[in-house]
Design an enzyme around this catalytic site. Structure first.
Site, PDB file in Angstrom:
ATOM      1  N   ASP A 168      76.621  95.491  71.391  1.00 52.59           N
ATOM      2  CA  ASP A 168      77.664  95.103  72.366  1.00 52.59           C
ATOM      3  C   ASP A 168      78.662  96.244  72.462  1.00 52.59           C
ATOM      4  OD1 ASP A 168      78.949  93.485  74.005  1.00 52.59           O
ATOM      5  OD2 ASP A 168      80.460  92.864  72.896  1.00 52.59           O
ATOM      6  N   ASP A 192      84.142  96.309  65.987  1.00 52.98           N
ATOM      7  CA  ASP A 192      83.561  94.910  66.429  1.00 52.98           C
ATOM      8  C   ASP A 192      81.978  94.994  66.210  1.00 52.98           C
ATOM      9  OD1 ASP A 192      86.200  94.348  67.173  1.00 52.98           O
ATOM     10  OD2 ASP A 192      86.042  94.541  69.412  1.00 52.98           O
TER      11      ASP A 192
END
Length: 287
Positions: A168, A192
């Site tokens: 991502d 993340d």
């Protein structure tokens, strides 16, 4: 500020001393700035599954390892215990990826502890000691864009050589940090990672890597348009697939796909074998 309940538990355990402020609230977690002795760190509190806007897509969780076969069976059946195990696996995926990538020399926040769904890690800062901005909040000169793009492509390669695909990666989960020295330069830090996937064990890894690299190309291409013509993603994956990729591999940004004839019979045999293995596995689980 008053500590949230899940951080209050860490204060009582002596893992943190106080909560300074909330840093951000995202689709997966809330992040707070905390004090630990003389150091300022951040605490990432993962949201419960029913409170997250980002769902645990099967593309990301495919082939994730769990502690034992009982957990694997429960996760496959979707029982309450299985859902709890899946949630724990989702949260620990980022912790595992951070330790793995930090050991490989990838620029990620240094993890310190993981307790009851809270990840304690390094607070990435700018030149003034404040929380570092995300790339999407920064404007770059063409030269800066080319430099940071090259750095991040090299980081993607380093991650892949460590067996990890971010899954991502974009300008929204890369911070622009500062070395802390007076004449130091800014450098990107990747954050993340709960959706990180195993490069060799996830069938969706190639697509995710291509998307990650394309996101970098498209973002920095706004400032250095010549980057829009590059094809680092396919080049990187092709080299990795052939066992020719290393941290020192010189990339060109060019890629010409092979037009060699596909052995369709062999492909179909592989598919049939995979189906037979899956059917046998399901039969064993049902017994």
């Amino acid at each position: 500020m008053k500590a949230p309940p899940r951080l209050q538990a860490l204060i009582e355990e002596g893992l943190i001393d106080s909560v300074v402020r909330q840093l951000m609230s995202g689709k997966e977690a809330m992040v707070f700035v905390v004090r630990c002795g003389d150091e300022t760190r951040c605490a990432k509190i993962y949201k419960e599954a029913n409170n997250r806007s980002f769902r645990q897509a099967v593309d990301y969780t495919e082939n994730r390892k769990v502690k034992n076969s009982r957990q694997a069976r429960a996760m496959a059946k979707g029982t309450k215990f299985g859902r709890e195990a899946q949630e724990a696996a989702w949260q620990s995926a980022e912790v595992d990826a951070l330790y793995r990538l930090a050991a490989a020399g990838v620029r990620v926040p240094q993890p310190y502890n993981f307790c009851d769904g809270v990840l304690l890690m390094e607070l990435v800062t700018d030149a003034h000691g404040d929380a570092a901005p995300r790339l999407n909040d920064v404007r770059f000169t063409p030269g800066q864009a080319r430099q940071h793009h090259a750095t991040l492509v090299a980081e993607v390669v380093r991650m892949l050589c460590a067996g990890v695909v971010h899954g991502d990666l974009s300008e929204f989960n890369i911070l622009l940090a500062h070395s802390g020295e007076a004449d130091g330069e800014d450098f990107p830090v990747i954050i993340d990672l709960p959706q990180a996937v195993d490069a060799a064990g996830n069938n969706h890894a190639p697509r995710m890597l291509l998307r990650d690299v394309a996101n970098l190309r498209d973002f920095f291409g706004q400032f250095a348009p010549e980057l829009l013509a590059t094809r680092y993603g396919p080049e990187i994956w092709s080299l990795y697939q052939r066992g020719l990729l290393s941290n020192d591999t010189l990339l060109t940004g060019r890629y010409t796909p092979s037009h060699a004839e596909v052995d369709l019979a062999s492909v179909m045999r592989e598919i049939d074998d995979a189906r037979d293995e899956d059917a046998a596995r399901r039969l064993r689980m049902a017994q």
